[in-house]
Design an enzyme around this catalytic site. Structure first.
Site, PDB file in Angstrom:
ATOM      1  N   LYS A   1     -11.066  -4.002  -6.908  1.00  0.00           N
ATOM      2  CA  LYS A   1     -10.758  -5.003  -7.927  1.00  0.00           C
ATOM      3  C   LYS A   1     -12.048  -5.684  -8.393  1.00  0.00           C
ATOM      4  O   LYS A   1     -12.903  -6.026  -7.597  1.00  0.00           O
ATOM      5  CB  LYS A   1      -9.778  -6.035  -7.366  1.00  0.00           C
ATOM      6  CG  LYS A   1      -8.435  -5.414  -6.982  1.00  0.00           C
ATOM      7  CD  LYS A   1      -7.461  -6.449  -6.471  1.00  0.00           C
ATOM      8  CE  LYS A   1      -6.117  -5.814  -6.130  1.00  0.00           C
ATOM      9  NZ  LYS A   1      -6.077  -5.239  -4.780  1.00  0.00           N
TER      10      LYS A   1
ATOM     11  N   GLU B   1       2.649   0.999  -2.343  1.00  0.00           N
ATOM     12  CA  GLU B   1       2.683  -0.321  -1.689  1.00  0.00           C
ATOM     13  C   GLU B   1       3.720  -1.237  -2.324  1.00  0.00           C
ATOM     14  O   GLU B   1       4.241  -0.944  -3.407  1.00  0.00           O
ATOM     15  CB  GLU B   1       1.293  -0.971  -1.768  1.00  0.00           C
ATOM     16  CG  GLU B   1       0.833  -1.201  -3.192  1.00  0.00           C
ATOM     17  CD  GLU B   1      -0.126  -2.366  -3.333  1.00  0.00           C
ATOM     18  OE1 GLU B   1       0.342  -3.501  -3.165  1.00  0.00           O
ATOM     19  OE2 GLU B   1      -1.301  -2.139  -3.631  1.00  0.00           O
TER      20      GLU B   1
END
Length: 303
Positions: A160, A25
């Site tokens: 996360k 990404e």
């Protein structure tokens, strides 16, 4: 091939010859780290993919073109532009393409473009998920929807740890996304190796990962597969330290009224500040670790 898609010559050749390719990404370049650390890290991640037997395909949108495979100059351009580049999720693709603008791809858009290009394996840091307090804010990352609909394997260090990990796992279950622990029975929590939540399956080798994903593809299942790979022990952060930093970051986020797509970059930057930069170094190490596992798995998948 999609008329808006450009595949770099190296990536195109690898795909045509049936060689392993790993998607990467670009939000981590523009929004994840300061310059020049972001460019250095991006190049190091590509190098790690190569060293482990695959071709890297960093993905972004430049001048309205969907790019599968960036040149070093394009990576440098994104790194210098930083947050001037739009953070592009699924809802932003048409607008950015139509305006011939630039966009840094999130997990969601990297999966979309990788799938368009024919790339099956993608390495990232951590995925988005269900934010804390989502029962009232409805703040749920588009990453989870994409995992439920796009057949790409995503190798990460878990969700996360700024998120509600329990609700994230529940959401993935609802979407039919298998959550695999690479060498672990427990979901990693990005900066730390353990979260207290179990995974669906434990897998201990790239061969097993490739076999499981191959079976999923051949069964005609429409969604992706989430591989959670714990941060290496020596770079794992103290849970009490990271938890305290996250709580403080969440408090400041709420006080400043930050919402939507700005939430995650704010929280991660604040955690870096509160940990004296330790979380940034941990972030880099876990991305490199994921790139290695993804490359080895992509190589096995090609066999």
């Amino acid at each position: 091939m999609n008329k808006y898609l450009d595949i770099s010559p190296e990536v195109k050749k690898a795909l045509e010859e049936g060689k392993p390719v790993v998607a990467l990404e670009s939000t981590i370049i523009s929004h994840g780290m300061p310059y020049p650390k972001n460019v250095e890290t991006a190049m190091l991640v590509e190098k790690t993919v190569r060293e482990n037997g695959a071709v890297p395909a960093t993905i972004a949108i430049i001048g309205g073109r969907l790019k599968a495979g960036l040149s070093p100059e394009e990576i440098e351009y994104l790194g210098k532009a930083g947050r001037k580049v739009a953070k592009a999720s699924r809802r932003d693709l048409a607008g950015i393409v139509a305006r011939r603008a630039d966009g840094a791809t999130t997990v969601t858009t990297t999966m979309i473009i990788a799938h368009m290009a024919g790339i099956k394996v993608f390495a990232t840091g951590g995925i988005g998920g269900v934010h804390r307090g989502a029962e009232t804010t409805m703040d749920i990352s588009a990453d989870l929807e994409e995992l439920g609909s796009t057949p790409v394997m995503v190798v990460c260090a878990g969700a996360k740890s700024i998120l509600d990990l329990g609700l994230t796992l529940e959401y993935l279950e609802t979407k039919g996304v298998p959550v695999i622990g690479y060498g672990t029975d427990e979901l990693p929590a990005f900066y730390t190796r353990k979260s207290g939540f179990g995974v669906d399956y434990r897998v201990d080798s790239p061969e097993e990962l490739a076999a499981m994903f191959k079976a999923q593809l051949e069964l005609g299942m429409k969604g992706g597969m989430l591989v959670t790979n714990p941060i290496p022990e020596e770079y794992s952060m103290d849970k009490a330290v990271i938890d305290a930093a996250i709580e403080q970051a969440l408090k400041e986020c709420k006080e400043q009224g930050i919402k939507g797509k700005e939430t995650t970059p704010f929280l991660l930057a604040k955690v870096v500040e509160l940990t004296g930069g330790d979380s940034l170094e941990s972030n880099i190490k876990l991305v490199l670790n994921n790139a290695a596992v993804a490359a080895k798995t992509a190589a096995e998948l090609c066999k």
